[in-house]
Motif scaffolding. Structure first.
Motif, PDB file in Angstrom:
ATOM      1  N   UNK A  56      43.363  45.164  21.529  1.00  0.00           N
ATOM      2  CA  UNK A  56      44.015  44.097  22.284  1.00  0.00           C
ATOM      3  C   UNK A  56      43.849  44.323  23.798  1.00  0.00           C
ATOM      4  N   UNK A  57      43.960  45.592  24.247  1.00  0.00           N
ATOM      5  CA  UNK A  57      43.797  45.872  25.676  1.00  0.00           C
ATOM      6  C   UNK A  57      42.382  45.549  26.135  1.00  0.00           C
ATOM      7  N   UNK A  58      41.394  45.948  25.339  1.00  0.00           N
ATOM      8  CA  UNK A  58      39.999  45.682  25.708  1.00  0.00           C
ATOM      9  C   UNK A  58      39.717  44.184  25.711  1.00  0.00           C
ATOM     10  N   UNK A  59      40.260  43.474  24.723  1.00  0.00           N
ATOM     11  CA  UNK A  59      40.064  42.020  24.660  1.00  0.00           C
ATOM     12  C   UNK A  59      40.725  41.346  25.862  1.00  0.00           C
TER      13      UNK A  59
ATOM     14  N   UNK B  31      49.289  35.879  35.686  1.00  0.00           N
ATOM     15  CA  UNK B  31      47.901  36.342  35.770  1.00  0.00           C
ATOM     16  C   UNK B  31      47.150  35.600  36.864  1.00  0.00           C
ATOM     17  N   UNK B  32      47.503  34.342  37.099  1.00  0.00           N
ATOM     18  CA  UNK B  32      46.808  33.552  38.117  1.00  0.00           C
ATOM     19  C   UNK B  32      47.109  34.013  39.534  1.00  0.00           C
TER      20      UNK B  32
ATOM     21  N   UNK C  19      41.283  42.750  28.806  1.00  0.00           N
ATOM     22  CA  UNK C  19      40.478  43.099  29.975  1.00  0.00           C
ATOM     23  C   UNK C  19      39.219  42.234  30.048  1.00  0.00           C
ATOM     24  N   UNK C  20      38.551  42.076  28.918  1.00  0.00           N
ATOM     25  CA  UNK C  20      37.323  41.270  28.877  1.00  0.00           C
ATOM     26  C   UNK C  20      37.615  39.806  29.192  1.00  0.00           C
ATOM     27  N   UNK C  21      38.674  39.268  28.583  1.00  0.00           N
ATOM     28  CA  UNK C  21      39.041  37.868  28.835  1.00  0.00           C
ATOM     29  C   UNK C  21      39.428  37.681  30.298  1.00  0.00           C
ATOM     30  N   UNK C  22      40.223  38.603  30.831  1.00  0.00           N
ATOM     31  CA  UNK C  22      40.628  38.518  32.227  1.00  0.00           C
ATOM     32  C   UNK C  22      39.450  38.599  33.173  1.00  0.00           C
TER      33      UNK C  22
END
Length: 122
Positions: free
Chosen positions: A1-4, A49-50, A6-9
């Motif tokens: 979940x953390x990697x996903x 996040x924005x 990070x990748x999405x962000x």
């Protein structure tokens, strides 16, 4: 979940920066579709996040004088900002009242309409 996350962000931040947007139009669908977040939670997370994305974009666009166009459109900008503040206030009041089952199709319709408009404009 953390990697996903990070990748999405990373992907959203890169695209948002290129387009000069905060990323909310990408964040909310990503949070709902990829991570299964409720649409209201996704909206709240999107705001948090924005903020760093907006600050980075603001710094970048300030350095290369991309904001010069704002001075030429000050009247429109002020009216849009006033409407946004009023809409945010009203939306905040309705947050606990309007169910996610109503918000999700509205979001989908807005995104679909936006996609069509952007596709035709480009």
């Amino acid at each position: 979940m953390k990697a996903a996350g990070l990748a999405a962000g990373f992907g959203i931040g890169a695209v948002a920066s290129l387009m000069g947007v905060a990323g909310g139009e990408l964040l909310i669908p990503t949070l709902v579709l990829l991570f299964g977040a409720d649409v209201r939670l996704a909206g709240s997370l999107s705001l948090v996040v924005s903020l760093p994305t907006m600050l980075m974009g603001f710094a970048r666009y300030s350095r290369d004088r991309s904001f010069a166009v704002l001075g030429r459109n000050k009247g429109f900008l002020l009216w849009m900002a006033a409407g946004s503040i009023l809409g945010t206030f009203l939306g905040g009041l309705l947050l606990g009242i309007v169910p996610g089952s109503v918000l999700l199709p509205v979001l989908a319709a807005i995104l679909l309409l936006s996609a069509v408009k952007v596709w035709r404009h480009g």
